[in-house]
Design a protein around this motif. Structure first.
Motif, PDB file in Angstrom:
ATOM      1  N   LYS A  88       0.856  -1.178   0.000  1.00  0.00           N
ATOM      2  CA  LYS A  88       0.000   0.000   0.000  1.00  0.00           C
ATOM      3  C   LYS A  88       0.895   1.231   0.000  1.00  0.00           C
ATOM      4  O   LYS A  88       1.972   1.227   0.588  1.00  0.00           O
ATOM      5  N   THR A  89       0.440   2.271  -0.682  1.00  0.00           N
ATOM      6  CA  THR A  89       1.258   3.470  -0.820  1.00  0.00           C
ATOM      7  C   THR A  89       0.389   4.729  -0.847  1.00  0.00           C
ATOM      8  O   THR A  89      -0.798   4.668  -1.141  1.00  0.00           O
ATOM      9  N   TRP A  90       1.016   5.845  -0.542  1.00  0.00           N
ATOM     10  CA  TRP A  90       0.386   7.163  -0.681  1.00  0.00           C
ATOM     11  C   TRP A  90       1.069   7.933  -1.800  1.00  0.00           C
ATOM     12  O   TRP A  90       0.947   9.149  -1.895  1.00  0.00           O
ATOM     13  N   ASN A  91       1.811   7.224  -2.632  1.00  0.00           N
ATOM     14  CA  ASN A  91       2.530   7.813  -3.752  1.00  0.00           C
ATOM     15  C   ASN A  91       1.530   8.507  -4.678  1.00  0.00           C
ATOM     16  O   ASN A  91       0.627   7.881  -5.212  1.00  0.00           O
ATOM     17  N   LEU A  92       1.707   9.802  -4.878  1.00  0.00           N
ATOM     18  CA  LEU A  92       0.763  10.571  -5.689  1.00  0.00           C
ATOM     19  C   LEU A  92       1.215  10.764  -7.127  1.00  0.00           C
ATOM     20  O   LEU A  92       0.635  11.543  -7.869  1.00  0.00           O
ATOM     21  N   SER A 138      -7.662   7.301  -7.764  1.00  0.00           N
ATOM     22  CA  SER A 138      -8.036   7.528  -6.381  1.00  0.00           C
ATOM     23  C   SER A 138      -6.788   7.910  -5.604  1.00  0.00           C
ATOM     24  O   SER A 138      -5.690   7.436  -5.902  1.00  0.00           O
ATOM     25  N   ILE A 139      -6.946   8.752  -4.619  1.00  0.00           N
ATOM     26  CA  ILE A 139      -5.826   9.109  -3.755  1.00  0.00           C
ATOM     27  C   ILE A 139      -5.670   8.054  -2.670  1.00  0.00           C
ATOM     28  O   ILE A 139      -4.566   7.686  -2.297  1.00  0.00           O
ATOM     29  N   MET A 140      -6.784   7.542  -2.174  1.00  0.00           N
ATOM     30  CA  MET A 140      -6.750   6.529  -1.127  1.00  0.00           C
ATOM     31  C   MET A 140      -6.843   5.140  -1.759  1.00  0.00           C
ATOM     32  O   MET A 140      -7.399   4.976  -2.827  1.00  0.00           O
ATOM     33  N   ARG A 183      -4.328   3.224  -2.812  1.00  0.00           N
ATOM     34  CA  ARG A 183      -3.329   2.957  -3.862  1.00  0.00           C
ATOM     35  C   ARG A 183      -2.381   1.857  -3.406  1.00  0.00           C
ATOM     36  O   ARG A 183      -2.037   1.770  -2.232  1.00  0.00           O
ATOM     37  N   GLU A 238       1.354  -0.136  -4.783  1.00  0.00           N
ATOM     38  CA  GLU A 238       2.447  -0.140  -5.746  1.00  0.00           C
ATOM     39  C   GLU A 238       2.865  -1.580  -5.982  1.00  0.00           C
ATOM     40  O   GLU A 238       3.077  -2.336  -5.038  1.00  0.00           O
ATOM     41  N   SER A 267      -5.066   1.473  -8.166  1.00  0.00           N
ATOM     42  CA  SER A 267      -6.008   1.597  -7.048  1.00  0.00           C
ATOM     43  C   SER A 267      -7.167   0.612  -7.224  1.00  0.00           C
ATOM     44  O   SER A 267      -8.226   0.978  -7.715  1.00  0.00           O
TER      45      SER A 267
END
Length: 134
Positions: free
Chosen positions: A84-88, A95-97, A99, A101, A112
């Motif tokens: 799981k990542t918050w890589n933007l 989706s931002i949430m 995500r 990798e 996502s």
């Protein structure tokens, strides 16, 4: 071929709508509808891109259809880690949430999926050597 549902981030689409609305605020107030054609086209293009992303897999490959940009075909046997990542970074992840990798060979891609556990289980069924970081 198994389809993996895509998570559409309404928070991302809402942010884009707010930016387009604020950038066109003066035209909205003065009812200059002709000036709103370009922002409407941009919004339609973004929505089209988001809703045309598809994920699927078979016994050998994970397919990531990235709307008009083509399809990425990843050999599941070459995947060595998912996390799981918050890589933007720009990615076929609308989706931002939620995500994740996926690391394969010497590369990675951010997607996502709507259900992380479903994708994880399908990938592990085919390649049990994948490291999972949640």
């Amino acid at each position: 071929m198994k389809t993996i549902n895509v998570r559409i981030g309404w928070e991302l689409l809402l942010f884009i709508l707010i930016v387009l609305t604020f950038s066109s605020y003066q035209q909205i107030i003065t009812l200059e509808w002709n000036a709103l054609i370009f922002p409407a086209i941009i919004l339609a293009l973004i929505l089209g891109l988001c809703f045309s992303i598809k994920y699927s897999l078979d016994q050998e490959f994970l397919y990531i259809k990235n709307s008009i940009f083509g399809t990425t075909k990843i050999d599941i046997k070459e995947i060595h880690k998912i996390e799981k990542t918050w890589n933007l970074l720009s990615a076929p992840a609308p989706s931002i949430m939620g995500r994740i990798e996926i690391y394969y060979k010497d590369d990675s891609i951010v997607i996502s999926p709507r259900d992380f556990d479903e994708l994880k289980n399908e990938l592990l069924r085919i390649n049990p050597n994948i490291t999972v970081k949640e």
